[in-house]
Design a protein around this motif. Structure first.
Motif, PDB file in Angstrom:
ATOM      1  N   SER A 126     -51.061  19.421  44.415  1.00 52.27           N
ATOM      2  CA  SER A 126     -50.579  18.022  43.804  1.00 52.27           C
ATOM      3  C   SER A 126     -50.321  18.157  42.237  1.00 52.27           C
ATOM      4  O   SER A 126     -51.405  18.813  41.685  1.00 52.27           O
ATOM      5  N   VAL A 127     -49.437  17.491  41.643  1.00 51.84           N
ATOM      6  CA  VAL A 127     -49.615  17.413  40.199  1.00 51.84           C
ATOM      7  C   VAL A 127     -49.347  15.791  39.943  1.00 51.84           C
ATOM      8  O   VAL A 127     -48.460  14.999  40.490  1.00 51.84           O
ATOM      9  N   SER A 128     -50.367  15.266  39.121  1.00 46.56           N
ATOM     10  CA  SER A 128     -50.318  13.866  38.667  1.00 46.56           C
ATOM     11  C   SER A 128     -49.844  13.833  37.224  1.00 46.56           C
ATOM     12  O   SER A 128     -50.196  14.450  36.188  1.00 46.56           O
ATOM     13  N   PHE A 129     -48.936  12.872  36.827  1.00 42.20           N
ATOM     14  CA  PHE A 129     -48.319  12.612  35.549  1.00 42.20           C
ATOM     15  C   PHE A 129     -48.434  11.275  35.082  1.00 42.20           C
ATOM     16  O   PHE A 129     -48.480  10.362  35.859  1.00 42.20           O
ATOM     17  N   GLN A 130     -49.057  11.220  33.964  1.00 41.68           N
ATOM     18  CA  GLN A 130     -48.951   9.678  33.405  1.00 41.68           C
ATOM     19  C   GLN A 130     -47.916   9.596  32.689  1.00 41.68           C
ATOM     20  O   GLN A 130     -47.300  10.244  31.873  1.00 41.68           O
ATOM     21  N   ILE A 131     -47.329   8.025  32.764  1.00 38.79           N
ATOM     22  CA  ILE A 131     -45.930   7.702  32.171  1.00 38.79           C
ATOM     23  C   ILE A 131     -45.925   6.338  31.745  1.00 38.79           C
ATOM     24  O   ILE A 131     -46.995   5.671  32.434  1.00 38.79           O
ATOM     25  N   THR A 171     -46.781  13.947  42.854  1.00 36.40           N
ATOM     26  CA  THR A 171     -46.056  14.770  43.721  1.00 36.40           C
ATOM     27  C   THR A 171     -46.912  15.867  44.310  1.00 36.40           C
ATOM     28  O   THR A 171     -47.940  16.398  43.827  1.00 36.40           O
ATOM     29  N   GLU A 172     -46.537  16.408  45.773  1.00 39.03           N
ATOM     30  CA  GLU A 172     -47.067  17.503  46.229  1.00 39.03           C
ATOM     31  C   GLU A 172     -46.019  18.360  46.607  1.00 39.03           C
ATOM     32  O   GLU A 172     -44.926  18.137  47.224  1.00 39.03           O
ATOM     33  N   LYS A 173     -46.115  19.731  46.623  1.00 37.58           N
ATOM     34  CA  LYS A 173     -45.560  20.875  46.514  1.00 37.58           C
ATOM     35  C   LYS A 173     -46.132  21.988  47.352  1.00 37.58           C
ATOM     36  O   LYS A 173     -47.332  22.044  47.267  1.00 37.58           O
ATOM     37  N   ASN A 174     -45.247  22.790  47.540  1.00 38.60           N
ATOM     38  CA  ASN A 174     -45.768  24.158  48.139  1.00 38.60           C
ATOM     39  C   ASN A 174     -45.255  25.522  47.154  1.00 38.60           C
ATOM     40  O   ASN A 174     -44.416  25.520  46.796  1.00 38.60           O
ATOM     41  N   PHE A 175     -46.059  26.418  47.049  1.00 39.90           N
ATOM     42  CA  PHE A 175     -46.013  27.361  46.285  1.00 39.90           C
ATOM     43  C   PHE A 175     -46.212  28.708  46.964  1.00 39.90           C
ATOM     44  O   PHE A 175     -47.597  28.939  47.404  1.00 39.90           O
TER      45      PHE A 175
END
Length: 213
Positions: A126-131, A171-175
């Motif tokens: 998962s990656v979290s972004f501050q906006i 968001t969550e993704k696969n790699f």
């Protein structure tokens, strides 16, 4: 019998040596973090580390990475006349930097790693972004007739707004990380690492563009 026993013992020792000699040069999660820092954070030191890591398999400077302006920003700038775009290159550069400042500072969390029978690693992350929570509202009756100073003020205000960190999106993704063996050493690589950045940028751009509407 003694001779056969010695052969069996010698074979077993060789088997153990080969088994324990096989070692990961880097753990899969370490390699993934280098990919992330290279393609998401656009870290040139990480790019060097990635090329150094993959060099025994792919040779010198296998990854040549360019960091172009995204299509979202290009489409946005195309809505304004060329004369004001050319006159405000410094402000546009600052605007682009502000647009992606929070993107490059995204917080990475590896959720889990699955391994199949061939050693392929599926990394769930998962990656979290501050906006910013909102962006100043600007209305242009006719963007084609916008004056240079008005466009400059607009860009400067947008740059200030975009650097705010009032809201977090995740968001969550696969790699996928594929395994290669070379001289009993195990390496991991991905066929299309650019997709890592493209998928995350699409998610990030969508939120920022919706805020600005």
């Amino acid at each position: 019998m003694k001779f056969k026993s010695l052969i069996l013992l010698f074979s077993f020792i060789l088997f153990c040596q080969n088994l324990f000699a096989q070692a990961e040069v880097k753990k899969a999660d370490e390699v993934f973090k280098i990919y992330f820092d290279t393609f998401v954070k656009e870290d040139k030191n990480a790019l060097k580390s990635l090329n150094d890591y993959i060099k025994p398999m792919k040779g010198d400077s296998f990854y040549k990475v360019e960091f172009p302006i995204s299509e979202s920003i290009n489409s946005f700038l195309e809505s304004f006349p060329e004369r004001v775009v050319k006159a405000n290159k410094n402000e546009i550069e600052e605007f682009v930097n502000a647009f992606y400042a929070n993107f490059k500072n995204g917080k990475l969390t590896i959720k889990n790693i699955k391994t199949d029978s061939e050693g392929t690693k599926e990394i769930r992350y998962s990656v979290s972004f501050q906006i910013p929570a909102k962006i100043s509202d600007f209305e242009f009756e006719n963007p084609e007739k916008i004056k240079n100073e008005e466009f400059k003020r607009f860009l400067n205000q947008m740059s200030r707004d975009l650097r705010k960190t009032e809201k977090t999106i995740t968001t969550e993704k696969n790699f996928m990380m594929y395994q290669i063996e070379n001289n009993v050493k195990i390496f991991y690589y991905n066929l299309n690492p650019e997709d890592l950045k493209l998928e995350l940028k699409s998610f990030y751009d969508k939120y920022l563009m919706n805020i600005s509407k």
